[in-house]
Write a protein that holds these residues in place. Structure first.
Motif, PDB file in Angstrom:
ATOM      1  N   ASP A   1       2.733   8.858   1.999  1.00 17.83           N
ATOM      2  CA  ASP A   1       2.885   8.397   3.290  1.00 17.83           C
ATOM      3  C   ASP A   1       1.869   8.425   4.175  1.00 17.83           C
ATOM      4  N   ALA A   2       1.565   9.756   4.396  1.00 18.46           N
ATOM      5  CA  ALA A   2       0.472  10.091   5.393  1.00 18.46           C
ATOM      6  C   ALA A   2      -0.865   9.575   5.053  1.00 18.46           C
TER       7      ALA A   2
ATOM      8  N   ILE B   1      -8.652  -8.169   8.691  1.00 25.42           N
ATOM      9  CA  ILE B   1      -9.334  -7.021   7.766  1.00 25.42           C
ATOM     10  C   ILE B   1     -10.784  -7.736   7.648  1.00 25.42           C
ATOM     11  N   PRO B   2     -11.677  -6.785   7.350  1.00 25.79           N
ATOM     12  CA  PRO B   2     -13.124  -7.303   7.130  1.00 25.79           C
ATOM     13  C   PRO B   2     -13.352  -8.215   6.065  1.00 25.79           C
ATOM     14  N   ARG B   3     -14.297  -8.969   6.193  1.00 26.38           N
ATOM     15  CA  ARG B   3     -14.802  -9.925   4.959  1.00 26.38           C
ATOM     16  C   ARG B   3     -15.611  -9.227   3.998  1.00 26.38           C
ATOM     17  N   VAL B   4     -15.120  -8.614   3.017  1.00 33.49           N
ATOM     18  CA  VAL B   4     -15.818  -7.873   1.802  1.00 33.49           C
ATOM     19  C   VAL B   4     -15.619  -8.395   0.451  1.00 33.49           C
TER      20      VAL B   4
ATOM     21  N   LEU C   1      -2.823   6.498   7.082  1.00 34.02           N
ATOM     22  CA  LEU C   1      -4.299   6.385   7.477  1.00 34.02           C
ATOM     23  C   LEU C   1      -5.235   5.450   7.176  1.00 34.02           C
ATOM     24  N   VAL C   2      -5.143   5.184   6.067  1.00 34.51           N
ATOM     25  CA  VAL C   2      -6.007   4.035   5.237  1.00 34.51           C
ATOM     26  C   VAL C   2      -5.449   2.861   6.017  1.00 34.51           C
ATOM     27  N   LEU C   3      -4.348   2.414   6.170  1.00 34.58           N
ATOM     28  CA  LEU C   3      -3.926   1.207   6.865  1.00 34.58           C
ATOM     29  C   LEU C   3      -4.358   1.173   8.245  1.00 34.58           C
ATOM     30  N   HIS C   4      -4.170   2.093   8.832  1.00 36.91           N
ATOM     31  CA  HIS C   4      -4.717   2.068  10.566  1.00 36.91           C
ATOM     32  C   HIS C   4      -6.249   2.042  10.357  1.00 36.91           C
TER      33      HIS C   4
ATOM     34  N   VAL D   1       0.617  -1.060   0.082  1.00 38.56           N
ATOM     35  CA  VAL D   1      -0.118   0.119  -0.091  1.00 38.56           C
ATOM     36  C   VAL D   1       0.859   1.269   0.143  1.00 38.56           C
ATOM     37  N   VAL D   2       1.915   1.369   0.865  1.00 33.46           N
ATOM     38  CA  VAL D   2       3.039   2.413   0.863  1.00 33.46           C
ATOM     39  C   VAL D   2       3.429   2.626  -0.600  1.00 33.46           C
TER      40      VAL D   2
END
Length: 276
Positions: free
Chosen positions: A261-262, A216-219, A266-269, A160-161
């Motif tokens: 990176d910012a 992570i959620p099941r989607v 945020l997304v990974l958190h 992701v980064v």
């Protein structure tokens, strides 16, 4: 009976017309009057052509091609291949595929309008060459990154980064991907086959493992794809970013990797829940 008045009038007209044409050998015939008028028209046409030539104006005929200031069909392009493809990608990203004409591409490349078709065969082939150029290192770099990581959590974070940094620093490609993703076209098929599918196929085992572990959620796959890539596409939206934060320096002048990176942090958190 001969009408001597009529004959006299015709002869008088012939003498007047002939007097206007000093170069006529027979100054007493009306034919010379026609010759004089024709010569006057020829002189006028030639004068007009001379004025057009001095002004650099042509009617586009082949005979005038040598006087035109255009580059010519086979004039060399003063750019290397990388710069040609980079400018092409930026043009497609800025204007969109449909609004990008071959003539506009040629103008931005300082080339003949035949250049794109001569070298690449068509506008769509040139678009594909520009996309291949922009994405040439993306999948190999991703594969190397996946191989280096020790666990699924680290693997997802690093992917992701890297994706967000690519999106931030290759804004032309990012804009093009965002635009084409909304259109059902052969170009979207090409992007899917060459980039989106290989990317997601590489990441899917990691995602499935994290889902199974409850991290992570099941989607559905496309929802997770949107959650990961959607914010990355927003990194090309400099104009709205400037309006949302008018006190900051222009977004285009900021450190793009720091912005990426910012956002990825945020997304990974939000995406990865804490274990236990």
């Amino acid at each position: 009976m001969t009408d001597f008045g009529f004959v006299t009038r015709r002869r008088a007209a012939g003498r007047v017309a002939a007097s206007e044409d000093p170069g006529c050998p027979d100054r007493l015939t009306s034919r010379c009057a026609g010759t004089g008028r024709q010569r006057a028209r020829t002189i006028k046409i030639r004068a007009t052509e001379a004025e057009r030539s001095d002004a650099g104006v042509t009617d586009g005929t082949q005979a005038e091609a040598g006087t035109s200031p255009s580059r010519g069909k086979y004039a060399p392009v003063q750019l290397d291949e990388r710069e040609i493809l980079r400018r092409g990608l930026d043009t497609f990203a800025e204007l969109g595929y449909a609004a990008t004409t071959v003539r506009e591409l040629a103008r931005r490349l300082d080339a003949s309008h035949n250049f794109i078709n001569d070298r690449y065969g068509s506008k769509e082939n040139f678009w594909r060459a520009a996309v291949d150029f922009a994405l040439r290192d993306a999948q190999p770099a991703l594969n190397q990154l996946l191989a280096e990581c020790l666990d699924d959590d680290e693997r997802l974070r690093k992917v992701v980064v890297q994706l967000y940094r690519l999106a931030a620093n290759a804004s032309g490609l990012n804009r093009l991907m965002s635009d084409e993703s909304t259109r059902d076209s052969s170009r979207l098929d090409y992007l899917h086959q060459r980039f989106v599918k290989p990317f997601w196929d590489s990441l899917e085992p990691t995602v499935n493992s994290l889902m199974a572990a409850g991290r992570i959620p099941r989607v559905p796959a496309h929802i997770l794809y949107f959650a990961i890539t959607g914010p990355a596409l927003a990194l090309a939206q400099d104009p709205i970013a400037d309006r949302l934060n008018p006190a900051a320096s222009p977004t285009a002048e900021q450190d793009r990797s720091s912005m990426a990176d910012a956002l990825s942090g945020l997304v990974l958190h939000g995406l990865l829940s804490r274990p236990g």
